[in-house]
Design a protein around this motif. Structure first.
Motif, PDB file in Angstrom:
ATOM      1  N   SER A 213       0.732  -1.248  -0.203  1.00  0.00           N
ATOM      2  CA  SER A 213      -0.035  -0.024   0.081  1.00  0.00           C
ATOM      3  C   SER A 213       0.847   1.277   0.016  1.00  0.00           C
ATOM      4  O   SER A 213       0.292   2.338  -0.298  1.00  0.00           O
ATOM      5  N   TYR A 214       1.910   1.181   0.232  1.00  0.00           N
ATOM      6  CA  TYR A 214       2.843   2.351   0.401  1.00  0.00           C
ATOM      7  C   TYR A 214       3.618   2.456  -1.017  1.00  0.00           C
ATOM      8  O   TYR A 214       4.530   3.478  -1.169  1.00  0.00           O
ATOM      9  N   ASN A 215       3.321   1.478  -1.994  1.00  0.00           N
ATOM     10  CA  ASN A 215       3.955   1.761  -3.230  1.00  0.00           C
ATOM     11  C   ASN A 215       5.571   1.953  -3.248  1.00  0.00           C
ATOM     12  O   ASN A 215       6.340   2.653  -3.857  1.00  0.00           O
ATOM     13  N   ASN A 216       6.436   1.290  -2.451  1.00  0.00           N
ATOM     14  CA  ASN A 216       7.753   1.483  -1.945  1.00  0.00           C
ATOM     15  C   ASN A 216       8.467  -0.224  -1.842  1.00  0.00           C
ATOM     16  O   ASN A 216       9.496  -0.423  -1.493  1.00  0.00           O
ATOM     17  N   ALA A 217       7.562  -1.112  -2.477  1.00  0.00           N
ATOM     18  CA  ALA A 217       8.201  -2.574  -2.606  1.00  0.00           C
ATOM     19  C   ALA A 217       8.685  -3.114  -4.014  1.00  0.00           C
ATOM     20  O   ALA A 217       8.398  -2.651  -5.093  1.00  0.00           O
ATOM     21  N   ILE A 218       9.699  -3.638  -3.747  1.00  0.00           N
ATOM     22  CA  ILE A 218      10.153  -4.734  -5.059  1.00  0.00           C
ATOM     23  C   ILE A 218       9.519  -5.922  -4.980  1.00  0.00           C
ATOM     24  O   ILE A 218       9.690  -6.690  -3.678  1.00  0.00           O
ATOM     25  N   PHE A 219       8.584  -6.321  -5.843  1.00  0.00           N
ATOM     26  CA  PHE A 219       8.176  -7.484  -5.654  1.00  0.00           C
ATOM     27  C   PHE A 219       8.774  -8.962  -6.318  1.00  0.00           C
ATOM     28  O   PHE A 219       9.560  -8.498  -7.325  1.00  0.00           O
ATOM     29  N   LEU A 220       8.594 -10.109  -5.841  1.00  0.00           N
ATOM     30  CA  LEU A 220       9.486 -11.236  -6.548  1.00  0.00           C
ATOM     31  C   LEU A 220       8.955 -11.392  -7.929  1.00  0.00           C
ATOM     32  O   LEU A 220       9.659 -11.850  -8.717  1.00  0.00           O
ATOM     33  N   ALA A 221       7.828 -10.783  -8.189  1.00  0.00           N
ATOM     34  CA  ALA A 221       7.379 -11.109  -9.669  1.00  0.00           C
ATOM     35  C   ALA A 221       7.648  -9.933 -10.507  1.00  0.00           C
ATOM     36  O   ALA A 221       7.430 -10.020 -11.681  1.00  0.00           O
ATOM     37  N   ASP A 222       8.497  -8.690  -9.971  1.00  0.00           N
ATOM     38  CA  ASP A 222       8.697  -7.724 -10.736  1.00  0.00           C
ATOM     39  C   ASP A 222      10.082  -8.119 -11.782  1.00  0.00           C
ATOM     40  O   ASP A 222      10.765  -9.180 -11.641  1.00  0.00           O
ATOM     41  N   THR A 223       9.990  -7.667 -12.860  1.00  0.00           N
ATOM     42  CA  THR A 223      11.170  -7.988 -14.106  1.00  0.00           C
ATOM     43  C   THR A 223      12.490  -7.137 -13.571  1.00  0.00           C
ATOM     44  O   THR A 223      12.242  -6.387 -12.656  1.00  0.00           O
ATOM     45  N   GLU A 224      13.440  -7.615 -14.163  1.00  0.00           N
ATOM     46  CA  GLU A 224      14.949  -7.006 -13.694  1.00  0.00           C
ATOM     47  C   GLU A 224      14.825  -5.490 -14.003  1.00  0.00           C
ATOM     48  O   GLU A 224      15.302  -4.709 -13.266  1.00  0.00           O
ATOM     49  N   ASP A 225      14.097  -5.196 -15.170  1.00  0.00           N
ATOM     50  CA  ASP A 225      13.880  -3.615 -15.523  1.00  0.00           C
ATOM     51  C   ASP A 225      13.133  -3.053 -14.345  1.00  0.00           C
ATOM     52  O   ASP A 225      13.539  -1.737 -14.023  1.00  0.00           O
TER      53      ASP A 225
END
Ligand code: TRP
Ligand code: SF4
Length: 349
Positions: A213-225
């Motif tokens: 909810s803080y919009n400050n996270a790196i998700f495991l599903a995020d791409t490298e970019d």
């Protein structure tokens, strides 16, 4: 130790069945780096040693989000993918979904009968949850620690890997287990103990707690970019405005602690030195960090992509895990009903 004794102690260890580890997570959607470093890595490390049960706590999600269930099923699936990506091994551990095990609900009811209200009302973690509510406190939320106790005791869990915030709930679990054993003169229930995660909490990119909810996270599903695009926005020592302002790693609240978590010792020292000497700019510093973070996440992302290609396989893992844990819970409940001298219905397994 003489070789005889060494042999005897190995034998002992072999004879004793492994302890049962039980833990769960509410399906809040995709998991982030904080979940991985703080919880999942720990789960994965316990797998070789213990009989592990990892449960998607979808009923627990309802204790606060009962008015918005449209995303629940998708969240169960996404979270399971993140567990598998993190290295939770379905051939070794049992992965299952709380709402598929009705015996947990039955146990919740039975345990609620022997739990004094004041144990629940004084639970500090629950108090915090109640303080954050926008609505009235429901009966379901009040039962949160009893439901969690039922999760653990349904599979006779000995050890519960959790964060510090869950320790208060677990104290109630032990009190309930002890009281039940005493009241019904049985030693059926273990006294479940917390296994605390040692790693310090990973902050979000803005320096607050990492959270969706803080919009400050790196998700495991995020791409490298996507990871790099986020990491480059991370806060640094606020006194470093120009590249030749010397910095202080101690005042760099996000990037430097990330170095300490992900980088090699040499890279940590070099970052600190070049920061103090203004020999590197913050963007370059983050670029180097990015390589370490990407390296750490690479195997997770590969596994996630593989599993995501085959949803039927993920569903099968959960289905089999539910069958297995349900059989265990049915056996526990059978013993509980007998200990409580309840009506022995032939229709109940
Ligand atoms: N309450 C836990 C949390 O919010 C999730 C949970 C549900 C759990 N059931 C559990 C944790 C059983 C350990 C054991 O993180
Ligand atoms: Fe932080 Fe690195 Fe910038 Fe120093 S150089 S303030 S450690 S990001």
């Amino acid at each position: 130790m003489t070789s005889d004794r060494a042999e005897a102690s190995t034998k002992n260890q072999q004879q004793r069945p492994p302890k049962t580890v039980m833990s769960g997570m509410r399906p809040t959607g995709r998991l982030h780096l904080g979940h991985y470093m703080g919880v999942l890595k720990n789960w994965v490390s316990l797998q070789p040693q213990y009989d592990c049960y990892f449960m998607v706590a979808d009923w627990h999600a309802l204790t606060t989000k009962y008015d918005d269930t449209a995303y629940l099923q998708e969240n169960v699936y996404e979270m399971t993918l993140d567990w598998l990506a993190s290295g939770v091994d379905p051939n070794v551990s049992t992965l299952y979904v709380q709402s598929a095990i009705p015996e947990i609900a039955e146990l919740h009811l039975l345990l609620s009968m022997v739990t004094p209200n004041k144990w629940v009302e004084t639970d500090p973690t629950l108090k915090d949850m109640v303080a954050m509510l926008h609505e009235d406190l429901t009966y379901g939320l009040l039962g949160y620690p009893i439901l969690q106790t039922s999760d653990i005791l349904a599979v006779l869990g000995d050890l519960v890997p959790v964060g510090k915030d869950q320790v208060a709930h677990l104290e109630i679990s032990r009190d309930i287990a002890r009281r039940f054993n005493h009241l019904f003169e049985t030693d059926l229930f273990p006294q479940p103990k917390p296994l605390l995660t040692e790693t310090p909490m990973l902050l979000g990119l803005d320096g607050r707690k990492m959270g969706k909810s803080y919009n400050n996270a790196i998700f495991l599903a995020d791409t490298e970019d996507e990871t790099w695009q986020k990491l480059r926005t991370a806060i640094t020592d606020p006194a470093r405005i120009k590249k030749d302002d010397p910095g202080d790693p101690a005042k760099c609240e996000v990037v430097y602690p990330y170095y300490q978590t992900f980088a090699s010792n040499g890279a940590i020292e070099l970052a600190a030195k070049e920061c103090r000497e203004a020999a590197r700019g913050c963007v370059d510093c983050k670029k180097i960090l990015n390589e370490f973070v990407i390296e750490e996440l690479k195997p997770l992302r590969e596994r996630r992509t593989e599993y995501a290609k085959d949803r039927a396989q993920v569903e099968k893992i959960l289905r089999e895990g539910c069958e297995k844990s349900r059989a265990v819970a049915q056996n526990t409940l059978k013993q509980i009903r007998a200990a409580m001298r309840l009506y022995q219905s032939p229709a109940l397994v």
